[in-house]
Design an enzyme around this catalytic site. Sequence first.
Site, PDB file in Angstrom:
ATOM      1  N   ARG A   1       0.723  -0.921  -0.147  1.00 36.37           N
ATOM      2  CA  ARG A   1       0.043   0.341   0.000  1.00 36.37           C
ATOM      3  C   ARG A   1       0.385   0.810  -0.026  1.00 36.37           C
ATOM      4  O   ARG A   1       2.175   1.119   0.340  1.00 36.37           O
ATOM      5  CB  ARG A   1      -0.919  -0.231   1.090  1.00 36.37           C
ATOM      6  CG  ARG A   1      -2.282  -0.301   1.256  1.00 36.37           C
ATOM      7  CD  ARG A   1      -2.531  -1.345   2.744  1.00 36.37           C
ATOM      8  NE  ARG A   1      -2.398  -2.538   3.483  1.00 36.37           N
ATOM      9  CZ  ARG A   1      -2.070  -3.014   4.102  1.00 36.37           C
ATOM     10  NH1 ARG A   1      -1.032  -1.917   5.025  1.00 36.37           N
ATOM     11  NH2 ARG A   1      -1.800  -4.052   4.679  1.00 36.37           N
TER      12      ARG A   1
ATOM     13  N   ASP B   1       0.349   5.337   0.196  1.00 39.85           N
ATOM     14  CA  ASP B   1      -0.611   6.601   1.201  1.00 39.85           C
ATOM     15  C   ASP B   1      -1.490   7.248   0.060  1.00 39.85           C
ATOM     16  O   ASP B   1      -0.158   7.673  -0.915  1.00 39.85           O
ATOM     17  CB  ASP B   1      -0.197   7.702   2.325  1.00 39.85           C
ATOM     18  CG  ASP B   1      -0.437   5.933   3.583  1.00 39.85           C
ATOM     19  OD1 ASP B   1      -1.050   5.372   3.424  1.00 39.85           O
ATOM     20  OD2 ASP B   1       0.612   6.219   4.510  1.00 39.85           O
TER      21      ASP B   1
ATOM     22  N   ARG C   1       9.115   7.075   6.865  1.00 39.43           N
ATOM     23  CA  ARG C   1       8.525   8.733   6.485  1.00 39.43           C
ATOM     24  C   ARG C   1       8.313   9.042   8.219  1.00 39.43           C
ATOM     25  O   ARG C   1       9.333  10.110   9.140  1.00 39.43           O
ATOM     26  CB  ARG C   1       6.882   9.253   6.414  1.00 39.43           C
ATOM     27  CG  ARG C   1       6.629   8.666   5.054  1.00 39.43           C
ATOM     28  CD  ARG C   1       5.275   8.958   4.933  1.00 39.43           C
ATOM     29  NE  ARG C   1       4.624  10.501   5.356  1.00 39.43           N
ATOM     30  CZ  ARG C   1       3.255  10.094   5.383  1.00 39.43           C
ATOM     31  NH1 ARG C   1       2.091   9.343   4.882  1.00 39.43           N
ATOM     32  NH2 ARG C   1       2.469  11.053   6.150  1.00 39.43           N
TER      33      ARG C   1
END
Lengths: 249, 249
Positions: free
Chosen positions: A54, A56, A202
């Site tokens: 995935r 974001d 991140r």
Amino acid sequence: MGMKNIKLTVAYDGTNYHGFQEQRGTGLATVQEVLEAALSKVANETVQVIGAGRTDAGVHARGQVVNFRSTNWPVPTEKIHLAVNSLLPDDIAVIKAEEVPLDFHARFSATAKTYRYSIYNHRVMSPLHRLYAYHEPRPLDIEAMRQAAQYLLGTHDFKSFQAQGTPVKDTVRTIYRAELVSEPPLIHLYLRGNGFLYNMVRIITGTLLDVGKGKKFPPEMKSIIEARNRTRAGTTVPPHGLCLMEVEY
Amino acid sequence: MGMKNIKLTVAYDGTNYHGFQEQRGTGLATVQEVLEAALSKVANETVQVIGAGRTDAGVHARGQVVNFRSTNWPVPTEKIHLAVNSLLPDDIAVIKAEEVPLDFHARFSATAKTYRYSIYNHRVMSPLHRLYAYHEPRPLDIEAMRQAAQYLLGTHDFKSFQAQGTPVKDTVRTIYRAELVSEPPLIHLYLRGNGFLYNMVRIITGTLLDVGKGKKFPPEMKSIIEARNRTRAGTTVPPHGLCLMEVEY
């Protein structure tokens, strides 16, 4: 024709998508939805893809990998990119198509992934990089960031770098590469590992930025990892600096 | 406070603008209009800028230069970028501000300009480069292009590389640098000269692409220049691969 399992390498500009994976009911387009619509049109039947990871909303990809199975797939493998790209908007593109064994699974078969986080380290943000790099106006000590990044290498419990509220039981991952590449005023952080927790890249970047600004010292990285506590790490930097570069099998 | 002449170095993403220069009556925004609106707001009076060079719709800039004169300019030079950028959209940014002598003129005082044209040479276009590079899917012979580019160096009449219907009396220009930099799959053509005719960089690029594809041989560049005839050169490649990198004084 028999059942085929097809692996696609896909690049996209995540700016205008609500992430890679289908978000039923949000009303926002995802990369997966748009890709499946194009593949379904080519196949003349419903095609569902499995994505390697995935990404974001706002995150980009140069080497996302998906696979899908089809019994009546009508296009020769070497022409898939032409057929599918002609139906895709120009912010999504199939880079490569390969037929793979039926048991190939884009997510479960992956052995390593490489992400890149790009920082534009200059007093003024460049309009030409604004969608693909995070702006950090204060000068950064890249050497200190490099030292801190070394503590990430190897097998560790990375619970400190997992977004809160997304508990995964096993938070142990192995990082093979943690390299800062300087192309002034850009700084690229490359992380290659066997898997990544939610928001891990991140949060690691946010923590290394604290080191670069002198708010944390490089050896603190070790204790932050050992704390297994999200509050010890830095902030989660924005998605647009992040790019999924490669998935290995 | 006296009259000040202020020089700004400006970067922009040209994607959403109808070029740099004000196009009265078209209804489309230009970079100049948006910049003047921000400067006028800071100055609390109408500010008009002089740009070093027009850039067409879709063309980008990393180092466009403008100047403007103001009698009551209220912001210290070292803070101009903050004041103006806070009023600009994020696809335009003031990179640098300097006070210059009153006779400085962004266009007439310029001694050299550097443009870059970027080609993405890969079978499939990258979604992440689609706004900043031109897609050429066929393999290019970069060495042949380099040989052809050498003929551009020096002082020549570049009439063959001027858009038709835009007659300028003096079509003689001097090219100081004509270099192809390869960063696969990107190829950047850098052209530095004392001035450029309308569409000159884009027509030169189109001609070098013909050489790269084997449609023209490198020495033909000499006869194309000598012909002083637009029809002998290649096509005008699209604007989005072009970027004004630097203006020198």
